[in-house]
Write a protein that holds these residues in place. Structure first.
Motif, short mmCIF file in Angstrom:
data_model
loop_
_atom_site.label_atom_id
_atom_site.label_comp_id
_atom_site.label_asym_id
_atom_site.label_seq_id
_atom_site.Cartn_x
_atom_site.Cartn_y
_atom_site.Cartn_z
N CYS A 1 0.84 -1.20 0.00
CA CYS A 1 0.00 0.00 0.00
C CYS A 1 0.87 1.25 0.00
CB CYS A 1 -0.93 0.01 1.21
SG CYS A 1 -0.10 0.24 2.79
N LYS A 2 0.25 2.36 -0.32
CA LYS A 2 0.95 3.63 -0.31
C LYS A 2 0.96 4.23 1.09
CE LYS A 2 -0.10 4.89 -5.11
NZ LYS A 2 -0.75 5.91 -5.99
N SER A 3 1.96 5.00 1.36
CA SER A 3 2.06 5.67 2.65
C SER A 3 0.85 6.56 2.89
CB SER A 3 3.34 6.51 2.69
OG SER A 3 3.52 7.09 3.95
N GLY A 4 0.29 6.47 4.09
CA GLY A 4 -0.87 7.29 4.42
C GLY A 4 -2.20 6.56 4.31
N THR A 5 -2.21 5.43 3.67
CA THR A 5 -3.45 4.67 3.54
C THR A 5 -3.62 3.71 4.72
OG1 THR A 5 -2.39 2.94 2.22
CG2 THR A 5 -3.37 4.79 1.03
N SER A 6 -4.82 3.15 4.83
CA SER A 6 -5.11 2.21 5.91
C SER A 6 -5.26 0.81 5.33
CB SER A 6 -6.39 2.62 6.63
OG SER A 6 -6.21 3.85 7.31
N VAL A 7 -4.87 -0.15 6.10
CA VAL A 7 -4.92 -1.55 5.68
C VAL A 7 -5.58 -2.39 6.76
CG1 VAL A 7 -3.53 -3.59 5.12
CG2 VAL A 7 -2.81 -1.33 4.32
N LYS A 8 -6.53 -3.22 6.36
CA LYS A 8 -7.21 -4.09 7.30
C LYS A 8 -6.78 -5.53 7.08
CE LYS A 8 -11.61 -3.64 8.47
NZ LYS A 8 -13.09 -3.69 8.42
N THR B 1 -6.49 -3.14 11.90
CA THR B 1 -6.41 -2.10 10.90
C THR B 1 -5.22 -1.21 11.21
OG1 THR B 1 -8.80 -2.10 10.56
CG2 THR B 1 -7.60 -0.18 9.78
N VAL B 2 -4.30 -1.15 10.26
CA VAL B 2 -3.15 -0.26 10.38
C VAL B 2 -3.56 1.06 9.73
CG1 VAL B 2 -0.70 0.08 9.91
CG2 VAL B 2 -1.61 -2.24 10.23
N THR B 3 -3.74 2.08 10.53
CA THR B 3 -4.20 3.35 9.99
C THR B 3 -3.03 4.24 9.62
OG1 THR B 3 -4.30 4.36 12.18
CG2 THR B 3 -6.27 3.22 11.42
N SER B 4 -3.22 5.01 8.56
CA SER B 4 -2.18 5.92 8.08
C SER B 4 -0.81 5.23 8.09
CB SER B 4 -2.15 7.18 8.95
OG SER B 4 -1.26 8.14 8.42
N ALA B 5 -0.75 4.17 7.34
CA ALA B 5 0.47 3.35 7.34
C ALA B 5 1.67 4.12 6.79
CB ALA B 5 0.24 2.08 6.53
N HIS B 6 2.83 3.84 7.36
CA HIS B 6 4.08 4.44 6.92
C HIS B 6 5.10 3.33 6.66
CE1 HIS B 6 2.89 8.60 7.49
NE2 HIS B 6 2.31 8.23 8.62
N PRO B 7 6.16 3.62 5.92
CA PRO B 7 7.13 2.56 5.60
C PRO B 7 7.64 1.78 6.83
CG PRO B 7 7.53 4.45 4.22
CD PRO B 7 6.44 4.86 5.19
N GLU B 8 7.76 2.45 7.95
CA GLU B 8 8.25 1.76 9.15
C GLU B 8 7.26 0.74 9.70
OE1 GLU B 8 8.03 5.06 8.74
OE2 GLU B 8 7.13 6.04 10.50
N ASP B 9 6.02 0.79 9.19
CA ASP B 9 5.02 -0.21 9.59
C ASP B 9 5.14 -1.49 8.78
OD1 ASP B 9 2.66 2.50 9.87
OD2 ASP B 9 3.87 1.58 11.46
N SER B 10 5.98 -1.47 7.76
CA SER B 10 6.18 -2.67 6.95
C SER B 10 6.72 -3.79 7.83
CB SER B 10 7.18 -2.38 5.82
OG SER B 10 6.68 -1.38 4.96
N GLY C 1 4.01 0.68 24.30
CA GLY C 1 4.68 1.17 23.09
C GLY C 1 3.89 0.97 21.81
N VAL C 2 2.77 0.29 21.88
CA VAL C 2 1.93 0.08 20.69
C VAL C 2 0.79 1.10 20.70
CG1 VAL C 2 0.47 -1.54 19.43
CG2 VAL C 2 2.49 -2.37 20.66
N GLU C 3 0.70 1.88 19.64
CA GLU C 3 -0.31 2.93 19.59
C GLU C 3 -1.68 2.36 19.24
OE1 GLU C 3 2.85 5.32 17.00
OE2 GLU C 3 1.01 6.46 17.32
N LYS C 4 -2.60 2.44 20.16
CA LYS C 4 -3.91 1.85 19.91
C LYS C 4 -4.72 2.61 18.88
CE LYS C 4 -5.81 3.98 24.10
NZ LYS C 4 -6.45 3.68 25.40
N ASP C 5 -4.41 3.89 18.69
CA ASP C 5 -5.14 4.65 17.68
C ASP C 5 -4.60 4.38 16.28
OD1 ASP C 5 -5.39 7.51 19.90
OD2 ASP C 5 -6.76 5.82 19.57
N LYS C 6 -3.41 3.81 16.23
CA LYS C 6 -2.82 3.49 14.93
C LYS C 6 -3.14 2.04 14.53
CE LYS C 6 1.45 3.45 12.32
NZ LYS C 6 0.84 4.23 11.22
N PHE C 7 -3.15 1.19 15.50
CA PHE C 7 -3.43 -0.23 15.24
C PHE C 7 -4.77 -0.57 15.89
CE2 PHE C 7 0.61 -1.12 13.38
CZ PHE C 7 1.54 -0.33 14.04
N LEU C 8 -5.81 -0.45 15.08
CA LEU C 8 -7.16 -0.66 15.59
C LEU C 8 -7.51 -2.14 15.53
CD1 LEU C 8 -8.95 2.33 13.82
CD2 LEU C 8 -7.95 2.26 16.10
N ILE C 9 -7.95 -2.67 16.65
CA ILE C 9 -8.29 -4.08 16.72
C ILE C 9 -9.76 -4.24 17.09
CG2 ILE C 9 -7.91 -6.21 18.03
CD1 ILE C 9 -4.96 -5.38 18.19
#
Lengths: 117, 112
Positions: free
Chosen positions: A13-20, A80-89, A61-69
């Motif tokens: 996916c592209k940076s900034g998108t969300s992935v479920k 759901t990985v929200t606003s994904a960035h390369p470091e989330d790979s 250390g895990v951001e609950k607003d970024k990694f929605l379960i």
């Protein structure tokens, strides 16, 4: 028995998108599901624990607003990985645990390889 | 906090020899110790586990020992075969909690 599936198996996916990512227990009811992240040549790091019908418990250390379960049913949990960035790979693996007999232990899904461009 | 240490990080053995991987844990309340085998790009597979009320468990070429006093547990693989090559993770489940903490993994290479 004790089959856990994950979908998709890989996603780019592209940076900034969300992935479920979906995790399903196919032949047993999973009262608890776990989400792990695994970087290359490293161990499995627990991100969060989810119990059906309640809020997930996140590790430090895990951001609950970024990694929605969401664990809305006894056979399905989603990450759901929200606003994904390369470091989330990473390689994201779920596991599911039942409550009785042979299904009291954790069984892992096949994992989802996420690549963020 | 909870901590599981595993060593060695890499291990090479000749086919037919034995391999031993050792782990220590920090929480004396731990009561369940599984071992997982993970091949490259695949999911971890449970290969053997032991509970705190047992000192040793064996399944064909694989055995696990547990020393609760020292908080050590070990995986023993005898008569190693090339297909045993993989990364092995020890883990411990702490007290009444359901989550499992993993060691860093040991990459085992069995040389034909």
């Amino acid at each position: 028995g004790a089959v856990v599936s994950q979908h998709p198996s890989w996603v780019i996916c592209k940076s900034g998108t969300s992935v479920k990512i979906e995790c399903r227990s196919l032949d047993f009811q999973a009262t608890t599901m776990f989400w792990y992240r695994q970087f290359p040549k490293q161990s499995l790091m627990l991100m969060a624990t989810s119990n059906e019908g309640s809020k997930a418990t996140y590790e430090q250390g895990v951001e609950k607003d970024k990694f929605l379960i969401n664990h809305a049913s006894l056979t399905l949990s989603t990450l759901t990985v929200t606003s994904a960035h390369p470091e989330d790979s990473s390689f994201y693996i779920c596991s599911a645990r039942g409550t009785s007999g042979a299904y009291n232990e954790q069984f892992f899904g096949p994992g989802t390889r996420l690549t963020v461009l | 906090g909870e901590n599981v240490e595993q060593h060695p990080s890499t291990l090479s053995v000749q086919e037919g020899d034995s391999a031993v991987i050792k782990c220590t844990y920090s929480d004396s309340a731990s009561n369940y110790f599984p071992w997982y085998k993970q091949e490259l790009g695949k999911r971890p597979q449970l290969i053997i586990d032991i509970r705190s009320n047992v000192g040793e468990k064996k399944d064909q070429r694989i055995a696990v020992t547990l020393n609760k006093t020292a908080k050590h547990f070990s995986l023993h693989i005898t008569e190693t075969q090339p297909e045993d090559s993989a990364v092995y993770f020890c883990a411990a489940r702490f007290g009444g909690y359901q989550k499992v903490t993993f060691g860093i993994g040991t990459k085992l290479q069995v040389i034909p």
